[in-house]
Enzyme design. Structure first.
Site, PDB file in Angstrom:
ATOM      1  CD  GLU A  36      -2.196   1.180   2.267  1.00 27.38           C
ATOM      2  OE1 GLU A  36      -3.194   2.187   2.881  1.00 27.38           O
ATOM      3  OE2 GLU A  36      -2.829   0.138   3.435  1.00 27.38           O
ATOM      4  NE  ARG A 262       3.625  -6.817  10.668  1.00 26.57           N
ATOM      5  CZ  ARG A 262       3.268  -7.124   9.947  1.00 26.57           C
ATOM      6  NH1 ARG A 262       1.647  -7.252   9.659  1.00 26.57           N
ATOM      7  NH2 ARG A 262       3.385  -5.584   9.812  1.00 26.57           N
ATOM      8  CE  LYS A 272       2.799   0.321   4.966  1.00 28.81           C
ATOM      9  NZ  LYS A 272       2.343  -0.096   3.549  1.00 28.81           N
TER      10      LYS A 272
END
Ligand code: ATP
Ligand code: MG
Length: 564
Positions: A36, A262, A272
């Site tokens: 994204e 992850r 982020k």
């Protein structure tokens, strides 16, 4: 039939090998990396990039780069550009397969209409808060929306008018009609479209309704003919919804979603949202601050793509969450730079040394080896003269037992030069601070060895005072003191663990003259100190270096032991 190209094996590659064997997806392997564009990529994304592009390569398939740009509020062109740059830098190539989820908005909208026509989606007038209320919890089932049983005609009309911009933001949504009592909250009539009168970085003002991630992602995957949609574990509970949409729509391509754990890295944050906060609050100088775990930060810090890829390979992929120690990343960059970085001598905290028996006007050129790991890197000449600098911490007047370096009356070796012996310590009469050392040298030891075979216990790095070039050197430490900065006490946030001393700037370091003219990105091993690279702030009249990583300093260890 394709089998993996490398010796690499992990549970995802095993699944894909199985699918290839049974001829699922016609034996093809097609992956994608779907960032994204709402921030810079970090080392966690590197793991995903290496995995997706790596699998495509191993199975002779393809991997797309797709911007998942369905949320117009947070996305910026700057991020798109930085992401492309970072993926390329890591060494991966999407060739002509650069896509944007926003390219599929029209198709997604057609699919939404199709689902409405099937009686499996409805326009809902509940507010966001009400939807949350009706949704229930993990232990309580949800309640049906009062708008759930609108007719297909009414839904089609309302959805059309949503698209046409008749309704204000947040007043209505399009929701899938699945099951408000499902044990999986994601299946409780999830929102598919929301109203947002907001321009999009690619589609401009064309749309005022935007699809939600769960709807947009599976459709994008399907449109692109992805076979294996690899994502992180938090999407495991979304998989039934991923499959529901694609089953209901009866698409030709129904990719298999596979989740992996992850990457979490110690002493930093990989979210982020948190990284943006550090940038916005000025805790770092920007996304490419060399302390940041972003690809841009690592690159500026002196990391190489090889080291990052190697790190990603070593950590592997699994289904279990864990915290990888940042020292493994450091190990990978040391290993790489050890092979490629030329050795040079630099003094960070200088102490003047006058060789009292060396002629005043004389300069010699001594031969130094550029890289003992790689003979092809050759040798260079370094100037030696009467006045030198050594490192302050390489001298002690009243040393502890374990200190083998220079002390009054003791002989040590200057690397590639001579044995020197300290004969006098000159101090400021007021402060008592040491100003310089007077030493003698033994001309018989040129090159660093005594013909009579006598030994010294230490070899020091040095630079010739009149030849040295000034430089600024930036030393970095971990951004967070705590291994897991997200582990926080009530009422505090992750910033409570910030390391207040993560940056130390040394303004007047002395580097050997050959480094004059070094350019951005050049990396070196400063002998005995670590690996350093030229920062982008460097210019013709001011050299600036970043410390990429220290060497494993056996001295520090021995000295700590001595103290303890
Ligand atoms: P963040 O939590 O940092 O905001 P994200 O998942 O929102 O990350 P995306 O841009 O959506 O960021 O991520 C693109 C891809 O990278 C996704 O497939 C995502 O699963 C993967 N990814 C993100 N963070 C990590 C991580 N720490 N380790 C491995 N893969 C990751
Ligand atoms: Mg995401």
């Amino acid at each position: 039939m394709t089998t993996p190209d490398s010796a690499r094996s992990d549970f995802i590659r095993d699944i894909i090998t199985g699918d290839v064997k049974t001829g699922k997806y016609g034996g093809k392997v097609y992956t994608r990396f779907p960032p994204e564009p709402n921030g810079y990529l970090h080392i966690g994304h590197a793991k995903s990039i290496c995995l997706n592009f790596g699998i495509a390569k191993d199975f002779k398939g393809l991997c797309n780069l797709r911007f998942d740009d369905t949320n117009p509020t947070k996305e910026e062109v700057e991020y798109v550009e930085s992401i492309k740059k970072d993926v390329r830098w890591l060494g991966f190539d999407w060739e002509d397969r650069l896509f944007y989820a926003s390219d599929y908005f029209e198709q997604m909208c057609r699919y939404a209409v199709q689902i409405i026509k099937m009686g499996k989606a409805y326009v809902c007038d509940l507010s966001a808060d009400e939807i949350r209320e009706y949704r229930g919890t993990l232990t309580e089932p949800g309640k049906d929306s009062p708008y759930r049983n609108r007719s297909v005609e009414e839904n089609l009309d309302l959805f059309e008018r949503m698209r046409a911009g008749e309704f204000p933001d947040g007043s209505r949504t399009l929701r899938a009609k699945i099951d408000m009592k499902s044990g999986n909250i994601n299946m409780r009539d999830p929102v598919i479209y929301r109203i947002m009168h907001m321009p999009h970085h690619r589609t401009g003002d064309k749309w005022c309704i935007y699809p939600m991630y769960d709807f947009a992602h599976c459709i994008s995957d399907s449109i692109e003919g992805i076979t294996h949609s690899i994502c992180t574990l938090e999407f495991e509970d979304h998989r039934p919804l991923y499959d529901w949409f694609l089953d209901e729509l009866e698409v030709d391509c129904h990719p298999k979603q596979i989740e992996f754990a992850r990457l979490n890295l110690s002493h930093t944050v990989l979210s982020k949202r948190k990284l943006i906060k550090l940038v916005e609050d000025g805790n770092v100088t920007g996304w490419d601050d060399p302390r940041m775990p972003t690809i841009a930060g690592l690159r500026r810090r002196g990391y190489t793509p090889e080291a990052v890829r190697n790190f990603c390979e070593r950590i592997g992929v699994s289904k279990r969450d864990n915290l990888v120690d940042i020292s493994l990343l450091e190990y990978c960059i040391r290993e790489d730079l050890n092979k490629r970085a030329p050795r040079v001598m630099v003094v960070l905290h200088s102490l003047r040394v006058v060789i009292v028996n060396y002629p005043e006007e004389k300069t010699e050129e001594l031969e130094a080896i550029n890289n003992p790991e790689d003979a092809t890197m050759g040798t260079r000449k370094i100037p030696f003269s009467r006045v030198l600098y050594i490192e302050q911490e390489d001298f002690q007047e009243a040393p502890p037992k374990q200190f083998f370096r220079l002390v009054p009356g003791r002989e040590v070796r200057l690397r590639y030069a001579y044995f020197i012996k300290c004969v006098d310590v000159i101090k400021d009469t007021n402060t008592g601070r040491i100003i310089e050392l007077h030493c003698t040298y033994d001309p018989e030891t040129r090159g660093g060895n005594a013909p009579d075979g006598r030994k010294v216990k230490a070899t020091l790095h040095w630079v010739s005072a009149s030849h040295a070039v000034d430089a600024e050197v930036r030393l970095y430490d971990y951004l967070f003191l705590k291994a897991d900065p997200t582990d926080i006490e009530e009422g505090k946030d992750f910033k409570s663990h910030i390391n207040p001393n993560s940056l130390e700037i040394l303004k007047s370091c002395r580097v050997e003259p050959g480094l004059k003219g070094a350019t951005q990105g050049d990396c070196y091993q400063f002998e005995r100190l670590g690996y350093f690279c030229v920062d982008k702030d460097s210019s013709d009249n001011k050299l600036v270096f970043n410390r990429t990583v220290t060497l494993r300093d056996t001295w520090a260890k021995i000295e700590k032991k001595g103290k303890g």
